[in-house]
Every structure is written in structure tokens, then in C-alpha cells.
Design a protein around this motif. Sequence first.
Motif, PDB file in Angstrom:
ATOM      1  N   LEU A 144      27.011  27.087  35.564  1.00  0.00           N
ATOM      2  CA  LEU A 144      27.167  26.799  36.993  1.00  0.00           C
ATOM      3  C   LEU A 144      26.909  25.327  37.267  1.00  0.00           C
ATOM      4  CD1 LEU A 144      25.545  29.954  38.565  1.00  0.00           C
ATOM      5  CD2 LEU A 144      27.885  29.178  38.877  1.00  0.00           C
ATOM      6  N   LEU A 163      37.230  24.440  38.818  1.00  0.00           N
ATOM      7  CA  LEU A 163      37.460  25.829  39.219  1.00  0.00           C
ATOM      8  C   LEU A 163      38.068  26.627  38.061  1.00  0.00           C
ATOM      9  CD1 LEU A 163      37.244  27.665  41.743  1.00  0.00           C
ATOM     10  CD2 LEU A 163      39.678  27.323  42.022  1.00  0.00           C
ATOM     11  N   LEU A 166      35.430  27.365  35.828  1.00  0.00           N
ATOM     12  CA  LEU A 166      34.575  28.405  36.413  1.00  0.00           C
ATOM     13  C   LEU A 166      35.170  29.795  36.184  1.00  0.00           C
ATOM     14  CD1 LEU A 166      32.740  28.333  39.741  1.00  0.00           C
ATOM     15  CD2 LEU A 166      34.306  30.206  39.389  1.00  0.00           C
ATOM     16  N   ILE A 167      36.471  29.910  36.416  1.00  0.00           N
ATOM     17  CA  ILE A 167      37.077  31.232  36.256  1.00  0.00           C
ATOM     18  C   ILE A 167      36.989  31.687  34.798  1.00  0.00           C
ATOM     19  CG2 ILE A 167      39.259  32.475  36.394  1.00  0.00           C
ATOM     20  CD1 ILE A 167      39.885  30.620  38.811  1.00  0.00           C
ATOM     21  N   THR A 170      33.306  32.304  33.842  1.00  0.00           N
ATOM     22  CA  THR A 170      32.734  33.519  34.396  1.00  0.00           C
ATOM     23  C   THR A 170      33.255  34.745  33.669  1.00  0.00           C
ATOM     24  OG1 THR A 170      32.615  32.405  36.492  1.00  0.00           O
ATOM     25  CG2 THR A 170      32.335  34.777  36.526  1.00  0.00           C
ATOM     26  N   ILE A 171      34.534  34.718  33.362  1.00  0.00           N
ATOM     27  CA  ILE A 171      35.064  35.859  32.600  1.00  0.00           C
ATOM     28  C   ILE A 171      34.340  35.956  31.258  1.00  0.00           C
ATOM     29  CG2 ILE A 171      37.096  36.725  31.393  1.00  0.00           C
ATOM     30  CD1 ILE A 171      38.756  35.608  33.681  1.00  0.00           C
ATOM     31  N   THR A 174      30.865  37.221  31.759  1.00  0.00           N
ATOM     32  CA  THR A 174      30.845  38.634  32.113  1.00  0.00           C
ATOM     33  C   THR A 174      31.139  39.506  30.896  1.00  0.00           C
ATOM     34  OG1 THR A 174      31.637  37.944  34.264  1.00  0.00           O
ATOM     35  CG2 THR A 174      31.692  40.292  33.798  1.00  0.00           C
ATOM     36  N   LEU A 177      28.075  39.793  29.172  1.00  0.00           N
ATOM     37  CA  LEU A 177      27.178  40.717  29.866  1.00  0.00           C
ATOM     38  C   LEU A 177      27.526  42.168  29.533  1.00  0.00           C
ATOM     39  CD1 LEU A 177      24.873  40.695  31.911  1.00  0.00           C
ATOM     40  CD2 LEU A 177      26.557  40.866  33.720  1.00  0.00           C
ATOM     41  N   ILE A 178      28.812  42.455  29.472  1.00  0.00           N
ATOM     42  CA  ILE A 178      29.210  43.824  29.119  1.00  0.00           C
ATOM     43  C   ILE A 178      28.678  44.171  27.734  1.00  0.00           C
ATOM     44  CG2 ILE A 178      31.182  45.318  28.607  1.00  0.00           C
ATOM     45  CD1 ILE A 178      32.781  43.630  30.610  1.00  0.00           C
TER      46      ILE A 178
ATOM     47  N   MET C  19      37.173  47.155  36.614  1.00  0.00           N
ATOM     48  CA  MET C  19      37.237  46.002  35.713  1.00  0.00           C
ATOM     49  C   MET C  19      38.666  45.534  35.546  1.00  0.00           C
ATOM     50  SD  MET C  19      35.650  45.941  31.905  1.00  0.00           S
ATOM     51  CE  MET C  19      34.005  46.408  32.328  1.00  0.00           C
ATOM     52  N   PHE C  23      40.343  42.066  36.750  1.00  0.00           N
ATOM     53  CA  PHE C  23      40.893  41.188  35.737  1.00  0.00           C
ATOM     54  C   PHE C  23      42.355  40.880  36.037  1.00  0.00           C
ATOM     55  CE2 PHE C  23      41.539  40.386  31.018  1.00  0.00           C
ATOM     56  CZ  PHE C  23      40.834  39.204  31.070  1.00  0.00           C
ATOM     57  N   VAL C  26      42.635  38.360  38.711  1.00  0.00           N
ATOM     58  CA  VAL C  26      42.325  37.011  38.234  1.00  0.00           C
ATOM     59  C   VAL C  26      43.527  36.411  37.511  1.00  0.00           C
ATOM     60  CG1 VAL C  26      40.882  35.671  36.667  1.00  0.00           C
ATOM     61  CG2 VAL C  26      39.878  37.495  38.002  1.00  0.00           C
ATOM     62  N   LEU C  32      44.032  30.892  45.191  1.00  0.00           N
ATOM     63  CA  LEU C  32      42.732  30.679  44.563  1.00  0.00           C
ATOM     64  C   LEU C  32      41.669  31.627  45.115  1.00  0.00           C
ATOM     65  CD1 LEU C  32      42.697  26.793  44.334  1.00  0.00           C
ATOM     66  CD2 LEU C  32      43.123  28.430  42.524  1.00  0.00           C
ATOM     67  N   THR C  35      41.993  34.927  43.560  1.00  0.00           N
ATOM     68  CA  THR C  35      41.480  34.896  42.187  1.00  0.00           C
ATOM     69  C   THR C  35      39.972  35.103  42.187  1.00  0.00           C
ATOM     70  OG1 THR C  35      43.167  33.262  41.750  1.00  0.00           O
ATOM     71  CG2 THR C  35      41.499  33.554  40.071  1.00  0.00           C
ATOM     72  N   ILE C  36      39.319  34.428  43.114  1.00  0.00           N
ATOM     73  CA  ILE C  36      37.864  34.533  43.143  1.00  0.00           C
ATOM     74  C   ILE C  36      37.440  35.942  43.533  1.00  0.00           C
ATOM     75  CG2 ILE C  36      35.769  33.645  44.229  1.00  0.00           C
ATOM     76  CD1 ILE C  36      37.192  31.798  42.239  1.00  0.00           C
ATOM     77  N   LEU C  39      37.673  38.013  40.591  1.00  0.00           N
ATOM     78  CA  LEU C  39      36.539  37.739  39.714  1.00  0.00           C
ATOM     79  C   LEU C  39      35.317  38.525  40.175  1.00  0.00           C
ATOM     80  CD1 LEU C  39      36.392  35.824  37.311  1.00  0.00           C
ATOM     81  CD2 LEU C  39      35.384  34.115  38.804  1.00  0.00           C
ATOM     82  N   PHE C  42      35.639  42.104  39.274  1.00  0.00           N
ATOM     83  CA  PHE C  42      35.412  42.193  37.845  1.00  0.00           C
ATOM     84  C   PHE C  42      33.904  42.226  37.540  1.00  0.00           C
ATOM     85  CE2 PHE C  42      35.328  39.790  33.689  1.00  0.00           C
ATOM     86  CZ  PHE C  42      35.845  40.815  32.938  1.00  0.00           C
ATOM     87  N   GLN C  43      33.187  41.327  38.184  1.00  0.00           N
ATOM     88  CA  GLN C  43      31.746  41.290  37.940  1.00  0.00           C
ATOM     89  C   GLN C  43      31.073  42.555  38.456  1.00  0.00           C
ATOM     90  OE1 GLN C  43      31.056  37.420  39.855  1.00  0.00           O
ATOM     91  NE2 GLN C  43      30.068  36.794  37.946  1.00  0.00           N
ATOM     92  N   VAL C  46      30.814  45.461  36.227  1.00  0.00           N
ATOM     93  CA  VAL C  46      29.767  45.406  35.207  1.00  0.00           C
ATOM     94  C   VAL C  46      28.425  45.828  35.801  1.00  0.00           C
ATOM     95  CG1 VAL C  46      28.656  43.940  33.511  1.00  0.00           C
ATOM     96  CG2 VAL C  46      31.032  43.602  34.047  1.00  0.00           C
ATOM     97  N   THR C 151      28.014  31.964  41.672  1.00  0.00           N
ATOM     98  CA  THR C 151      29.349  31.627  41.184  1.00  0.00           C
ATOM     99  C   THR C 151      30.353  31.630  42.325  1.00  0.00           C
ATOM    100  OG1 THR C 151      28.707  32.820  39.194  1.00  0.00           O
ATOM    101  CG2 THR C 151      31.000  32.187  39.387  1.00  0.00           C
ATOM    102  N   ALA C 155      32.455  28.541  43.700  1.00  0.00           N
ATOM    103  CA  ALA C 155      33.913  28.596  43.642  1.00  0.00           C
ATOM    104  C   ALA C 155      34.504  28.332  45.018  1.00  0.00           C
ATOM    105  CB  ALA C 155      34.360  29.950  43.113  1.00  0.00           C
TER     106      ALA C 155
END
Lengths: 511, 508, 183
Positions: A144, A163, A166-167, A170-171, A174, A177-178, C19, C23, C26, C32, C35-36, C39, C42-43, C46, C151, C155
Motif C-alpha cells: 500500500l 493503480l 495496486l490491482i 491486491t490480486i 488476496t 491470503l486464500i 470470487m 475476478f 477486474v 476503473l 474494476t475496484i 476487486l 473478490f476480497q 476470501v 486498498t 485506489a
Amino acid sequence: MIDQLPILLIIIPLFAAPLLVLLGSRHLALPISLAVVWSVFGISVALLCRVIQNGPIGYELGGWPSPYGIVYVIDYLSSFVMMFVSALGAIVLTYAPPSIKQEIPFSKHYLFYACYLLCLTGLLGMCITGDLFNVFVFLEISSLSSYALISLGKTRRAPLAALHYLIFGTIGATFFLIGIGLLYQMTGTLNMADIGRRLSEVRAERLLAGLTQFSRTELVAFAFMTVGLSIKMAVFPLHTWLPNAYAYAPSVVTGFIAATATKVSVYAFIRLVYGIFTPNFAFETMPLDTALMIFSLIGIFVASVAAIYQTDVKRLLAYSSVAQIGYMLLGISMSNVDGLTAGIVHMFNHALIKGGLFMVVGCFALRLGSVKLDDLRGAGKTMPLTSLAWVIGGLGLIGVPMTAGFISKWLLLTAALEHDWWPVAVLMLLSSLLAVVYVWRVVELLYFSEPSDKAKRAKEAPALMLIPTYIVIAATVVFGCWTVYSAGLAQKAALALLAITESGIAPGGTP
Amino acid sequence: MISPIAFLNPENMIWISLALPLLAVVLIFLFGKMPNIREACTIGISVVLFGVICSLASHVFAGERPTWRLSEMLPGFEIAFTVEPLGMLFALVASGLWILTTIYAIGYMRGHHEINQTRFFACFAIAIFAALSAAFAKNLFTLFVAYEVMTVSTYPLVTHHGNEEAKQGGRVYLGILLGTSVAFFMLAIAWTWSVAGTLDFTPGGILTQASLDGKITNMQLSILLGLFAFGIGKAALMPFHRWLPAAMVAPTPVSALLHAVAVVKVGVFSILKVVVYIFGIDLIGGTHLDVTNQTGMSDWLCYLAGASILLASLVAMTKDNLKARLAYSTISQLSYITLGAALATTDSVIGGGMHIAMHAVGKITLFFCAGAIYVGAHKKNISDMRGLGRAMPFTMGAFLIASLCIIGIPPGGGAWSKMFLAIGAAERGHSFLIAALMISSLLNIAYLVPIPILSFMTPKGQEPLKYKEAPLMCVVPLCITAVGSVALFFFADQIYAWLLPITTISGN
Amino acid sequence: MTLEDALGLYSYWIVIFLMMTGFYIVISGKNLIKTIIGLNIFQTSVFLLYITMGKVQGGTAPILRDGGGHSDHHGEGHNHGGEHGEAIHQGSEHGSVVVDHAVQQASFTEDVIATVGEAAAHSGAEYQGVLYTNPLPSVLMLTAIVVGIATTALALALIVRIREEYGTIEEDEILAIDRKSDS
């Protein structure tokens, strides 16, 4: 006090960062953060010395015993990586003031320093912690803050590059994390050494029960974590975020991130393979060594060729970084002592070389106001010292003897032969010739071209930037001749890692 | 208190002789703004260096093998130096000629008002340092490091003029030398390490045991030899010879010392070292008692070297530019030495080693002459040199004498080395190669002798040229080397005796 | 896999669905902001994955009401996920080794730690007759949620700056503008 060094390493920069923001002072920020980074460097050197003298250190946060509490593990590998990360963090920040004065509005300086310290915290935290979830948290702290740092770039493309990073980042995080979740579900613990131990027990029992040795959960977890880290490591073909991020970030930020961030992700990957899953699992059950070898080699060639065709020095170096990551992974995936040593030492050597080269580019950016190759023409005449630094650093990148790059290349070569990976050895050597092309392209521009308008007006970079640059560049030569504390330590780290794998006992699990 | 005599033991002399050129570099930079002091330092140090090397030589040729270890660069890979006769001979030649070249270079560079003279002299000293390090290397690893240091340190010399032509020449130079060394030489060294477990230069070779143990087949040995032969690009074996003509864009003193003596000789010297101390003459030559069926391992290299000798001579005939002609002549002569190594008999290896010295003295004279002609008359092309001998009798006289040495006509020193090479070829029964050596000598006559002969004739339909000799500092060195090339003819038996120990396994 | 098994894993199906949805957004989104948001989804999936693994049906919050003593009987983890059952089961056995070890220490703190650890190590634990749910995944997710918010905030801030510079948040339009300024 001495016993508390591991936590101080994290706490000092972590608390200094909000302090800078709260103070909001544009003048105090620099001295405070300089004091912080150099003391962090001092602490990591002290830790390294203690590890060399007394062996690995385990530190339990809040006195909670492992595996329930969070532990910090300082062994050869982590202290080695922390040492060079904090060293480059300190030296790049010392070099920074003239450069950021030009590239970042003065009103944002204290924010820059705060983010820088946070990023350093995150990177060090990833190295020091023995807790898997902690790795994720620190990974995100460093990521970050690096997104924020990159977006500070001068051009308007910087935010978009940040950005994208960031995308992707983050993927990747994550995914990681999974993987952690699945491992936790399986073993009920987050301590890395403990997970490793329990996994091996599970495997033994599964074999007894007549099942396949590895459960599907384990495979899935490993796959997720590998892909997640590969994004952060910028392994080809998951590297697409890197060139833009490096190219549009402020020069100082590029220098710092290029030297450290990807290396720390590689470190996490080493821990993952050697500390949690075993190389046996990663490289024999899963064909990760073949996969890594193929992707590394393709990455090395594609990225090196791409570097040759760049018109901007920062992008050129960025592509070169993608290629160099390939060398590290090649070494790691060989899973013998020499290969692992080569991979680890290349993290260090490449951090020096690439950090130094990006610092040189920062000097050019300061005086020429651009890093386009066209504007660099003939700068060898007006900026001779900066140009000479590029030549020396470039020789290191190529891997000429007496530079750090040679040490890693030589180790990698002997490891590949030991592993009987003939094609790899040959391709690796051929690919390093591509580095000659892209480094020498710049050298020829600097020395043999008619000066561009910008180069004519340029003068030598200020001593405040040149001296730190030359310290790093000189280090590439010193560590090319004297390797007790580079290759020597890397070898000890590699031996320790492989010993874990063999005996099944990890340091720090029972400190 | 250590007495100075005890301090100057052979071990210490090794590092002193390596440190002296580096000291020169420091002094040159220190006095960069004062050319007279700078050059005085260079000459002073080169003279002292030659003295040290000579006294070291007296120990080495008496049978001592002093060793000096610097440090381990990597576990198992050490930077260390041992002096043996072959390296000693090379060091003698390089350091001795350094003095003359420095004097010559001062005259040449000042006569030409060249820029960046400080950088020039400093890089020159680094190159000498690298040459000595290579000469004294105890193992292949050290040799490789020195080899690469030399490549990089000579690049600024080759591109000294900093123009487009220099850039192109430098590109070829660096590309080929770095390319071959990284792609082949380094691989060959690592392979040797993985097979033999050591990289030390050992009398009798280190690969014999590996071959007996079946770790490496004869076919693989042959490939390994190829990797070395092509990887050592400085030996300019065809087809990796292009860098040598390309390097001729450099100022003439560079071409003289580096591209007739130090750089190229490091190449062939490395090949000789590899053949003698890594493979072992018996292994390559097929005369080893315990290893069977490996005759012919180096036959292909013999023929390649033979072809290289002839082709380069033929190309040399077509060149009108004097330096280019000399460059191709050098390629041809270097292949003689490679041939000597590939034939792998006692006589051929000694002949090769001897030719290092003979050719060095002869060829440096020729380059000095080329430079003197350029300084005195600003002529580069042979076709313009008709009649020049009358204006520059010393220069052209020296050219003629040195040509005899290169061709191998008595009283030129080259006669002996070529004879030993021919004997070696005969011992191996390669009649084609003997023929090649003969033809090549004829070609040498054809492309070298006409130059001085024509220069003493009157130019057609022109007034006698009104050029004068080059400055004294240019002419004196070339006269000395010309005399030296004749003197070597009478010292040949001495060199033979010095080199003989390298071919016997119990050399120590 | 029978239909019942498949349905029994419904929480995982939800996780996977979310998920993949996130995805896909994204990857495919050119806007944009979208997309966020993708995201974010997606998070979130989890987060769900973790929380479902910690939940024990009928379990309560793991708050120890009194100290002292220890139970010899460890609750078997009430696992939620069918496929991971066997692994978890094995994990439980090793957990008990840890607990036994703690018993030998016979110290109160150790015991509590061990029991909490036990609770953390499985999908839940029974302590003195009360069934507890595993608190750790929820705690982890608190951290992850904070990270996620940071995040997203970062973003969005970047997108604001991009919009200020380019006047659009459509990625292909931005790239077109960049290409134009290059040439």
C-alpha cells in the motif's frame, strides 16, 4: 534492550511514520526519517552479528509462546535480507533530498517520508516474522505504501501506473491470503515452522492410511500462494505491472523499490518453499522447478530483448529487473546448496547493482530533467562521474569479473552444471550477453554521441547524491572481490534452509 | 627488522610486480595535470617493474615455483598466483616491452596532440596489471578474472578517439571478446570444475584422472577443448578474429603493445596453459599410457589453426592499410601458437611458447614503424609509402629486420620457433600442416618484404619525399626492438631450456 | 460426490461464485471504478472463506468464565467443510499432543493458552462442557477487512487524481490519450 532489538526494528519505523504525519512538519521530516532509517540499519546489522555469533534468534511477541503467539524469527536468511534491505533503504533516503525536491511538491514531502518508512517497515516485517498471516499483513503494508509512493511521480501517468500495480498487487496478496486460509484450515496454526511440521505429519499419516501423500487442499494452497507471490515478484508473465510502475515513479522511489521490494517477495517465496512446503513437494510432486525454469528462461530472454528496445533508461532497467528475477528463481528452483546460494546471493547483489543504477538514473533525471535515451546523449562529457558510475554498475549487471554480478552468475553456472542442467547453463550465459547489449547501448550514447541540448547544459550531479551513489556502486565492486559477507552468508542460509528440509525441524518453531 | 634482501624473496616479488602497475595508475591520476611528472612516473615504474620481473625470473628459471595467495573470492575459488616458466616468459616480454612502449607512446601521443592522455596511460597500466595477473595465475579462475579485466580495461583504449569509427570498432571488440569469453570460456571453466573438482594449473593436467574415471568421454574432451579454443577469443582463432582488425582504430601504441603483445598474447598464452596444465600434453596428444583411443582429439583444432594461418595471410595480402595488414598478419601468427598447443608435442608446445616472445618483439617493431610513419609522414596506406625509406631510413630498416623475424628467416628469432612447430607437426605426422607452414611463410614474405623494399626505391615520377623521421622518442624504441628481434635468434637455446620443464610432468 | 455433499458445501459455492464474479469484473472492466468494485467483491469472498471455516454450529463466543483445572476431554472439531474433514481430523490429534504437553506443565497459564490454542487450532473446542466457536479466523478477517478498506480508499484516491488529469475514468480512453501524447 538488546533482547528487544527484533521488535524495535519494526516498531521504530512503524511509529515514526504516523508521527511524521501528525507533526506535519516539512522541515523535521527529513532529519527524523534519516535518524530512523539509519538506526534501523544499525539494528539489523546488530541482529546479523548476533546471528553469526550465536545462531538463530526467536522472539515471542508479548511473551506468548509459539505456536500460539506471533514469533519473530531471525536466522541467517532473514537477517541477511533485512541487512541489505535496511542498508539500501537508509542509503537511498540519504541520497533522496535533492531528487525529491525537484520531483515532489514540497508540501508533500513529509507524506513521502512517512510512506517511505511504512514501506520499509512492511518489507522488514515480511522478513522477520515467523507467522504466516503476519507476512500477509506486512506485505500489504509495504504494498500500500509503495502504491502511494509510486503515485507521487511527476508525470500524470504515475497514478495510473500505481493503480495498475495496486490491482495486480491486491490480486496477488488476496491469492496469498486464500492460500493461508487453506493451510490454516488444514493445520490449525499460522506459525510457519509449525505448519511445516504438521504438514509433514499429515503426509506421513496419509501414506500410512494408503492415501496419496499430498491432500488436494495442500496442492491448492500451494498453487494459490505461488501465483500470488509470483505477481509480487514480477515473474514473467505476471510482470506487466512492473515496467510502468518503475518508469513513472519518482526516481528515489524507483531506486528503493527496485532494490528491495521484489527481493523481499522472493525471500517470502523461499520461506514458502523451503520452510513450509518442502522442496520435495514443490519440485518433485509439483513440477514447479520445471515451470519456474521455463518461465524464468523465457522471462530472461523476453525481458532482456524488451530492455534492448526501450527508449527510456528507467524502463530499460525495469525490464532488466524482470530478467534478473528469473536468475534468482532459477537458482532457487535447483534446490541444491549451490543453486540456493546463488539465488540468495543474487538477491543481494542485484539489490546493490540495480539500486546503484537507479540512483545513477536519478542523478541524470535531476540534471537533465529526463531519462529518455535521446536526452542522455553525450552526457558523459558534462556529467563524467555519473556516467562512470553507470559504466561500473552496468558491468556489474552484465556480470564481468570483479563485480558482484559475476559472483552470482558464477555460482548459478556451477550449480546448474552440478544439477546437470546443461541447456540452462548455456542459455543463462547467452542471455547475459543480452545485458551487454542494453547496458552498452547507453554507454555508447553517453560517450560517443554529440551532446543533446539538455546534456550540453547539464552539470555534474550534486555531491549529496553522488556520494551515496558511489557508495553503492563501490559496494558492487567490493562484493565482487570479497564475498565472505555476501556469498558466505548466503551459503550458510542455504545450508540452514536445506537442513530444515532434511530434518524437518525449523528454527524458531521452538525458540 | 626484515632486511631488504630477505623481503625481496620470490613470493613477495609476485605481489610487488602486480602492485607496481596499480601504483602507476594511482600516480598517473594524481599527476594527471602535469604530463611530465606523470610520464616520468610511468617510465620509472615500468623500469622498476622490469627489474623486479627479471630478478623473479632468475629464481623461476632456476626451478623455483613461488606462490602467493591473495584470497578466496568464493569458497573453493581462490585468487592465487604461481609463477612457472611459460608465464614468466610472457611476463618478461610484456613488462620489458612496456618500458619501450611507454617511451614510444609519449612521443606518439604528444606528436599527435591526443586528448585524454591521463586516461590513456592509466588504462594502459591496468592492462599491464591484467597481463601480469594472467601470466602468474595459479588457477583458471584467476586467469579468467584477469582475462576479463583486460578486456574491459582496454575498451577505453580502443575507443580512445571517441568518434563514430571508434564506437563501431569498440562494439566489435567488446562484443566478440566478451561474448566468446562469457558464452564459451566461462562455460568451459565451470565444466572443468564440475568434472575435475579443481581448477589449479597442474603439471601433467587435471583432466587425465577424470578421463580415466570415465567422468568425461573423449568426445566431450574434444568439445571442451573447442570451448576453450573459441572461448579464448583473444587468441583470434578464426572465425572469432574480427575483433583484432576492429581494434586497429586505436592509437598505434595501443595496437603495438596490446594488440601485438599483451592482449593477443594473453589469449594464446591461456590456450597453451590450458593445454599444458589443464588437459596435459599426453592426454591431448594421445600419448598417455593409460588412456586409450584418444588420438585425434585435437586434430580438428590443428587443421582449424592451419586454415586460420593460411586464410589470415591471404587476407593480409589484400589489405592496403598498413595497420590492417599487420592485424591480419597477427591473426595468422597467433594461430601458429594455437597450432603448437593443438599439436601437443614437447617441441610444438615449446615452439609455441617461444613464438610468443619472437612474435611479440617482431610485431611490436612493425607496429612501432607503422606509428612512426604515421607521425612522420601521415601515411596509413602501403601504396603511398613508396620512396619513404629514403626519408625514414631507420624506421624502414627496422621494418625490414622485424619482417625477417616474423617470416622466420635467420637471423630473425622467428626462425627457431617456426622450426620447432614444424618438427612438432612432423612428429604428429601431419604433412598437410607442414605444407601449410611453408606456404604461409611464403605468403609472409609476399606481404611484408615488399613494403620496406619498395620504400627504398624512388617514387615514380615524383620528387623525392621531403618527410623526416618521426621524433626521437618514437624511433629509438623501434630500433631497440628490431635489434632485440635479431638478438632473440641467438638466445633461442636459452629459451628452449627455460621452457623445457613445462612439458615434463615432474616439472616441479 | 452426491448431491447432498455438493449442497452441504454451499458456503464454498458461494465463496467460489463471489470470487469468480469479482475476478471477472477486474479482468473485463474498463471502467476503473468498476474494476475496484470487482476487486472488493473478490476480497470479500476470501473473508467469507475464512469466516465459514471458523464457525461452529451451536458454538458460542470463546470467553473463559473461570480459570483453573483442565478438561481431559477435548471436543472433536465440528468441521464445516466436507472435503477438508480428514485433514482437520488429523490436525486435531496433533493438537491434543500439544495439550497433553501443556498438562504436564500443570501451570494455569499454560493451560489456558493451550486451551485457547486448541480452540484456535480447530473449528472450535469444548471447554468445560461449553462448545466454543473458533475466534481466530474472525480476528484475522478484521485485519484483512482493514487492509481491504485501505486498498479501496487508496485506489479511489488514485482514480480521483487520474480523473483530474485525464478527465475520464475509462481505461481505454486514458490509454488512447497517452498514445496520442506519445506520437
